[in-house]
Design a protein around this motif. Sequence first.
Motif, mmCIF file in Angstrom:
data_model
loop_
_atom_site.group_PDB
_atom_site.id
_atom_site.type_symbol
_atom_site.label_atom_id
_atom_site.label_comp_id
_atom_site.label_asym_id
_atom_site.label_seq_id
_atom_site.Cartn_x
_atom_site.Cartn_y
_atom_site.Cartn_z
ATOM 1 N N LEU A 20 0.411 -1.161 -0.015
ATOM 2 C CA LEU A 20 -0.248 -0.135 -0.235
ATOM 3 C C LEU A 20 0.842 0.900 0.381
ATOM 4 N N ASP A 21 2.357 1.068 0.938
ATOM 5 C CA ASP A 21 2.935 2.894 0.594
ATOM 6 C C ASP A 21 3.498 2.639 -0.349
ATOM 7 N N ARG A 22 3.720 1.836 -1.284
ATOM 8 C CA ARG A 22 4.513 1.383 -3.097
ATOM 9 C C ARG A 22 3.300 2.343 -3.545
ATOM 10 N N LEU A 23 1.966 1.830 -2.928
ATOM 11 C CA LEU A 23 1.208 1.657 -3.903
ATOM 12 C C LEU A 23 0.569 3.673 -4.211
ATOM 13 N N THR A 24 1.106 3.923 -2.873
ATOM 14 C CA THR A 24 0.470 5.452 -2.743
ATOM 15 C C THR A 24 1.411 5.977 -3.599
ATOM 16 N N MET A 25 2.619 6.030 -4.114
ATOM 17 C CA MET A 25 3.694 6.116 -4.725
ATOM 18 C C MET A 25 2.824 6.368 -6.498
ATOM 19 N N VAL A 26 1.941 5.682 -6.958
ATOM 20 C CA VAL A 26 2.013 5.590 -8.436
ATOM 21 C C VAL A 26 0.110 6.787 -7.839
ATOM 22 N N THR A 27 0.734 7.933 -9.364
ATOM 23 C CA THR A 27 0.303 8.491 -9.010
ATOM 24 C C THR A 27 -1.282 8.518 -9.614
ATOM 25 N N ARG A 28 -2.145 7.816 -10.613
ATOM 26 C CA ARG A 28 -2.575 7.684 -11.813
ATOM 27 C C ARG A 28 -3.020 6.363 -10.707
ATOM 28 N N ALA A 29 -4.413 6.969 -11.710
ATOM 29 C CA ALA A 29 -5.507 5.838 -10.697
ATOM 30 C C ALA A 29 -6.025 4.015 -11.495
ATOM 31 N N PHE A 30 -6.919 3.426 -11.207
ATOM 32 C CA PHE A 30 -7.251 2.081 -11.547
ATOM 33 C C PHE A 30 -8.116 1.427 -11.567
ATOM 34 N N PRO A 31 -8.695 2.375 -11.847
ATOM 35 C CA PRO A 31 -10.542 1.346 -12.406
ATOM 36 C C PRO A 31 -10.577 0.057 -12.134
ATOM 37 N N ARG A 32 -9.690 -0.561 -12.380
ATOM 38 C CA ARG A 32 -10.069 -2.048 -12.689
ATOM 39 C C ARG A 32 -9.042 -2.554 -11.865
ATOM 40 N N MET A 33 -9.272 -3.300 -10.584
ATOM 41 C CA MET A 33 -8.183 -3.858 -9.406
ATOM 42 C C MET A 33 -8.308 -5.403 -9.328
ATOM 43 N N LEU A 34 -7.171 -6.408 -9.486
ATOM 44 C CA LEU A 34 -7.172 -7.634 -8.898
ATOM 45 C C LEU A 34 -6.337 -8.017 -8.163
ATOM 46 N N LEU A 47 -7.903 -0.948 -0.782
ATOM 47 C CA LEU A 47 -7.882 -1.015 -2.246
ATOM 48 C C LEU A 47 -9.552 -0.827 -3.026
ATOM 49 N N ARG A 48 -11.104 -1.487 -2.384
ATOM 50 C CA ARG A 48 -12.189 -0.994 -2.417
ATOM 51 C C ARG A 48 -12.526 0.568 -2.510
ATOM 52 N N ALA A 49 -11.399 0.980 -0.837
ATOM 53 C CA ALA A 49 -12.261 2.443 -0.780
ATOM 54 C C ALA A 49 -11.714 3.390 -1.678
ATOM 55 N N THR A 50 -10.884 3.069 -2.454
ATOM 56 C CA THR A 50 -10.483 3.840 -3.691
ATOM 57 C C THR A 50 -11.570 3.812 -4.901
ATOM 58 N N GLY A 51 -12.859 3.277 -4.547
ATOM 59 C CA GLY A 51 -14.079 3.340 -6.021
ATOM 60 C C GLY A 51 -13.711 2.310 -6.743
ATOM 61 N N SER A 52 -12.728 1.779 -6.607
ATOM 62 C CA SER A 52 -12.065 0.779 -8.173
ATOM 63 C C SER A 52 -13.436 -0.298 -7.733
ATOM 64 N N ASP A 53 -13.668 -0.886 -8.888
ATOM 65 C CA ASP A 53 -13.344 -2.722 -8.974
ATOM 66 C C ASP A 53 -12.676 -3.146 -8.249
ATOM 67 N N LEU A 54 -13.075 -3.391 -7.224
ATOM 68 C CA LEU A 54 -12.068 -4.885 -7.269
ATOM 69 C C LEU A 54 -12.488 -6.133 -7.601
ATOM 70 N N THR A 55 -11.972 -6.972 -7.285
ATOM 71 C CA THR A 55 -11.943 -8.359 -8.522
ATOM 72 C C THR A 55 -10.891 -9.242 -7.467
ATOM 73 N N ILE A 56 -11.411 -10.160 -6.815
ATOM 74 C CA ILE A 56 -10.462 -10.669 -6.041
ATOM 75 C C ILE A 56 -10.368 -12.188 -5.770
ATOM 76 N N ILE A 57 -9.316 -13.209 -6.228
ATOM 77 C CA ILE A 57 -9.590 -14.344 -6.482
ATOM 78 C C ILE A 57 -8.409 -15.172 -5.419
ATOM 79 N N GLU A 58 -8.981 -16.409 -5.092
ATOM 80 C CA GLU A 58 -8.360 -16.978 -3.870
ATOM 81 C C GLU A 58 -8.269 -18.754 -4.272
ATOM 82 N N ALA A 59 -7.120 -19.370 -3.981
ATOM 83 C CA ALA A 59 -7.093 -20.657 -4.301
ATOM 84 C C ALA A 59 -7.617 -21.305 -2.867
ATOM 85 N N SER A 60 -8.158 -20.899 -1.981
ATOM 86 C CA SER A 60 -9.047 -21.486 -0.599
ATOM 87 C C SER A 60 -10.602 -21.711 -0.797
ATOM 88 N N PRO A 61 -10.783 -22.459 -1.145
ATOM 89 C CA PRO A 61 -12.731 -22.234 -1.234
ATOM 90 C C PRO A 61 -13.149 -21.239 0.145
#
Length: 263
Positions: A20-34, A47-61
Amino acid sequence: MASRPASANFLAPIIAETLLDRLTMVTRAFPRMLLIGAHDQTLADHLRATGSDLTIIEASPRLAAAVGALVVEADAVDLPLASFDLIVWPGGLDSVNDVPGALVRLRALLAPDGLLLGAFVGDGSLPRLRRAVMTDGVRPIARLHPQIDLAAMGNLLQRVGFTLAVVDVEALTVRYGDSFALVRDLRAAGLSSRLALAPPPLTREEAARIAASFAAQADSDGRIAESFRIVHFSGWAPHPDQPQPARRGSGTASLAAALKPSI
């Protein structure tokens, strides 16, 4: 240096905070995130709080059901091409079956000028435990999965087509009272062996030898300082507007002149 937190999966929040610290150093927006992996709720919530569309994948059911993620192995992601502007992978790249193949898939999932940002436990980690499992009287069997080093990761990112690749390492020291506490942490963090052929279980005598060898490496206070090397990586999907390296041979300054001592 860090004392072992009460939570067994202590690496997840540490890696999440750093990403998250490293992501704050990127000035552009990311509308669609994985997000690959649902081990830290704070990361997903941010990531959800940015208002962007977030998809999460997880191997554990079980984890997937708890956070509303898709049940998918990280190296078998089958989603529409160029459908994400940001992919965050907070741990696990080093344990997939096909590391180059996984990076190729992620590169294909990124839209032009999309960013891949992640971290994993890399080469040089757990030196005291590795030394202990090689002690006399213990069968010479691989019990920890292979680790990726810094140079190999940088080469992999470039080979599969990422641009502006950056790879660096952060050292973390955690102090343990015995090897059993460390092994509990490794299992909780998914860092125990994931080799296709599981090694045979330790005998009681082998476990005792490993514990004694690990304890013999203790500091004066009786605790053992174990090291984790967290490799951070990032790379961008190519785009014409990105900075480009200068053409080879286009320099106008002389290296010899630059190194010549001034009078």
